[in-house]
Design a protein around this motif. Structure first.
Motif, mmCIF file in Angstrom:
data_model
loop_
_atom_site.group_PDB
_atom_site.id
_atom_site.type_symbol
_atom_site.label_atom_id
_atom_site.label_comp_id
_atom_site.label_asym_id
_atom_site.label_seq_id
_atom_site.Cartn_x
_atom_site.Cartn_y
_atom_site.Cartn_z
ATOM 1 N N VAL A 159 0.849 -1.184 0.000
ATOM 2 C CA VAL A 159 0.000 0.000 0.000
ATOM 3 C C VAL A 159 0.884 1.233 0.000
ATOM 4 O O VAL A 159 1.998 1.221 0.556
ATOM 5 N N ALA A 160 0.409 2.286 -0.658
ATOM 6 C CA ALA A 160 1.134 3.567 -0.689
ATOM 7 C C ALA A 160 0.136 4.668 -0.379
ATOM 8 O O ALA A 160 -0.714 5.011 -1.207
ATOM 9 N N GLY A 161 0.207 5.187 0.836
ATOM 10 C CA GLY A 161 -0.733 6.207 1.263
ATOM 11 C C GLY A 161 -0.246 7.604 0.933
ATOM 12 O O GLY A 161 0.895 7.951 1.244
ATOM 13 N N VAL A 162 -1.088 8.414 0.279
ATOM 14 C CA VAL A 162 -0.784 9.807 -0.001
ATOM 15 C C VAL A 162 -1.580 10.656 0.977
ATOM 16 O O VAL A 162 -2.811 10.743 0.878
ATOM 17 N N PHE A 163 -0.914 11.261 1.941
ATOM 18 C CA PHE A 163 -1.551 12.001 3.014
ATOM 19 C C PHE A 163 -1.757 13.456 2.586
ATOM 20 O O PHE A 163 -0.781 14.159 2.287
ATOM 21 N N VAL A 164 -3.009 13.905 2.557
ATOM 22 C CA VAL A 164 -3.313 15.284 2.156
ATOM 23 C C VAL A 164 -4.362 15.863 3.090
ATOM 24 O O VAL A 164 -5.209 15.140 3.639
ATOM 25 N N ASP A 165 -4.325 17.192 3.268
ATOM 26 C CA ASP A 165 -5.316 17.840 4.120
ATOM 27 C C ASP A 165 -6.562 18.207 3.303
ATOM 28 O O ASP A 165 -6.659 17.895 2.110
ATOM 29 N N GLY A 166 -7.510 18.882 3.960
ATOM 30 C CA GLY A 166 -8.813 19.135 3.357
ATOM 31 C C GLY A 166 -8.789 19.955 2.092
ATOM 32 O O GLY A 166 -9.739 19.897 1.298
ATOM 33 N N ARG A 167 -7.729 20.710 1.853
ATOM 34 C CA ARG A 167 -7.662 21.528 0.640
ATOM 35 C C ARG A 167 -7.513 20.692 -0.622
ATOM 36 O O ARG A 167 -7.837 21.147 -1.725
ATOM 37 N N TYR A 168 -6.987 19.476 -0.472
ATOM 38 C CA TYR A 168 -6.553 18.720 -1.649
ATOM 39 C C TYR A 168 -7.281 17.388 -1.827
ATOM 40 O O TYR A 168 -6.842 16.557 -2.611
ATOM 41 N N ALA A 181 -3.075 3.013 -7.849
ATOM 42 C CA ALA A 181 -2.026 2.334 -7.079
ATOM 43 C C ALA A 181 -1.725 3.067 -5.774
ATOM 44 O O ALA A 181 -1.122 2.497 -4.863
ATOM 45 N N PHE A 182 -2.132 4.333 -5.686
ATOM 46 C CA PHE A 182 -1.937 5.133 -4.476
ATOM 47 C C PHE A 182 -3.271 5.283 -3.753
ATOM 48 O O PHE A 182 -4.325 5.395 -4.391
ATOM 49 N N THR A 183 -3.208 5.340 -2.438
ATOM 50 C CA THR A 183 -4.403 5.464 -1.619
ATOM 51 C C THR A 183 -4.423 6.814 -0.909
ATOM 52 O O THR A 183 -3.579 7.056 -0.036
ATOM 53 N N PRO A 184 -5.332 7.727 -1.260
ATOM 54 C CA PRO A 184 -5.426 8.996 -0.534
ATOM 55 C C PRO A 184 -5.786 8.756 0.933
ATOM 56 O O PRO A 184 -6.637 7.931 1.245
ATOM 57 N N VAL A 185 -5.119 9.495 1.821
ATOM 58 C CA VAL A 185 -5.348 9.368 3.259
ATOM 59 C C VAL A 185 -5.697 10.750 3.808
ATOM 60 O O VAL A 185 -4.945 11.708 3.592
ATOM 61 N N PRO A 186 -6.836 10.887 4.517
ATOM 62 C CA PRO A 186 -7.201 12.197 5.085
ATOM 63 C C PRO A 186 -6.310 12.539 6.274
ATOM 64 O O PRO A 186 -6.334 11.856 7.294
ATOM 65 N N TRP A 187 -5.543 13.581 6.114
ATOM 66 C CA TRP A 187 -4.561 13.997 7.110
ATOM 67 C C TRP A 187 -4.835 15.461 7.467
ATOM 68 O O TRP A 187 -5.210 16.230 6.591
ATOM 69 N N PRO A 188 -4.784 15.845 8.728
ATOM 70 C CA PRO A 188 -4.214 15.123 9.879
ATOM 71 C C PRO A 188 -5.212 14.272 10.652
ATOM 72 O O PRO A 188 -4.865 13.773 11.726
ATOM 73 N N GLU A 189 -6.439 14.107 10.138
ATOM 74 C CA GLU A 189 -7.394 13.258 10.853
ATOM 75 C C GLU A 189 -6.805 11.866 11.097
ATOM 76 O O GLU A 189 -7.000 11.281 12.170
ATOM 77 N N VAL A 190 -6.103 11.322 10.099
ATOM 78 C CA VAL A 190 -5.373 10.066 10.256
ATOM 79 C C VAL A 190 -3.891 10.409 10.339
ATOM 80 O O VAL A 190 -3.326 10.975 9.391
ATOM 81 N N SER A 191 -3.268 10.107 11.446
ATOM 82 C CA SER A 191 -1.851 10.428 11.617
ATOM 83 C C SER A 191 -0.983 9.348 10.975
ATOM 84 O O SER A 191 -1.421 8.196 10.788
ATOM 85 N N LEU A 192 0.250 9.717 10.650
ATOM 86 C CA LEU A 192 1.184 8.749 10.077
ATOM 87 C C LEU A 192 1.416 7.591 11.037
ATOM 88 O O LEU A 192 1.462 6.424 10.627
#
Length: 346
Positions: free
Chosen positions: A72-81, A92-103
């Protein structure tokens, strides 16, 4: 034109690059690797040389990072993106809602048996790594400093920026760099510190009354500096950048090649002040037990404007205000719904 609508990355480029990176991760004996949108100076904007996140994933937002594991490859982005990332990255990449989900929480979930996750110690601040390691405590997941694996697979990576440096005139700065150095050096002496390591380009340029062009539309030059309690400065910057400034830097500023920084730091007496919010992990490791945590000594003085700087701000706002008024007047003359946001920019 200040904004470009050029497409610099395409989603279909991501999967083969991701597979190449995973191959390097396996060869390195790691279980994952972190790819931030950051350079060694932790700025919001980066040079093409440091656009590793965009090159790997296709995501071009101004904040975010990717955590690449073998499955898995998580792409961590905030609400703007949240919308942008879906359009720019491949499945192949999985968007991750950040900072709601921390690394830290994400790594715990996806590496339940533990593992080693590499990171480039030039591209992560001490505070970033400390916070993630605290979140990973007891999980068996370790963060491991490692050379940058993206650079291994990026065949046409642009060279580091080498734009010439200019002098910021005294009439605009309002204070000579010799006086600034002496003033801030006295502050270090009061706290019993031998020196402070300066890693932020805006601090370095303010301190030495320099301006640069290493980042488009940002008047900064990449480099590092050590401000001593004596007011002297060791400047770590490629001399080619400084060729056009004449004798602006006096005998109190010694210029060294950038790759000498860590060696010089190891040999300097302490305590050496570091700002844990911005200093790269690798610099803190080089300083070792001589470090003293504290704020960048330029931060508050730089924010406290003198009369010349205030006048410069006034004049800049007058010019900027005129441009905004002209644009709004033009927009008022257009038929409603006939102009797109892109056309306004153009």
């Amino acid at each position: 034109m200040f904004q470009s609508f050029e497409v610099t990355a395409r989603p279909e480029q991501g999967p083969p690059r991701l597979e190449g990176l995973r191959g390097e991760i396996a060869k390195a004996g790691l279980d994952g690797f972190l790819v931030p949108r950051a350079d060694a100076h932790q700025g919001e904007y980066v040079a093409p040389h440091d656009e590793r996140l965009a090159w790997l994933t296709g995501f071009t937002g101004s904040a975010g990072f990717c955590a690449v594991l073998q499955d898995v490859a998580g792409v961590f982005v905030d609400g703007r993106y949240r919308t942008q990332v879906k359009a720019q990255v491949a499945p192949a990449f999985t968007p991750v809602p950040w900072p709601e989900v921390s690394l830290g929480d994400w790594l715990r979930e996806h590496l339940p048996q533990g593992g080693k996750v590499g990171f480039d110690p030039w591209l992560h601040s001490v505070n970033q790594i400390d916070q993630t390691e605290a979140a990973l405590e007891g999980s068996g997941v370790q963060l491991v400093p490692f050379e940058n694996l993206v650079d291994r697979i990026w065949p046409d990576q642009p060279a580091p920026p080498m734009a010439p440096v200019d002098v910021h005139p005294l009439e605009h700065a309002g204070e000579s760099h010799a006086d600034k150095r002496a003033r801030l050096g006295a502050g270090l002496r009061e706290k019993g510190e031998a020196a402070a390591v300066i890693t932020l380009p805006d601090s370095l340029c303010w301190l030495l009354n320099l301006r640069g062009a290493d980042i488009p539309r940002n008047p900064v030059a990449h480099g590092f500096a050590v401000l001593h309690a004596s007011g002297e400065v060791d400047l770590f910057m490629d001399e080619r950048k400084l060729a056009g400034i004449g004798d602006h830097l006096d005998m109190g500023v010694r210029v060294h090649a950038p790759d000498m920084l860590l060696t010089r730091l190891a040999g300097m007496p302490g305590p050496l002040r570091l700002d844990r919010d911005s200093v790269p992990v690798v610099i803190a490791e080089a300083v070792g037990d001589k470090l003293s945590w504290g704020q960048d000594p330029c931060a508050l003085p730089k924010a406290t404007k003198n009369a010349a700087e205030i006048e410069g701000s006034v004049q800049a706002h007058l010019r900027d205000g005129a441009a905004v008024v002209e644009t709004l007047a033009w927009l008022d003359g257009q038929r409603p719904g006939s102009v797109t946001e892109t056309q306004v920019v153009e």
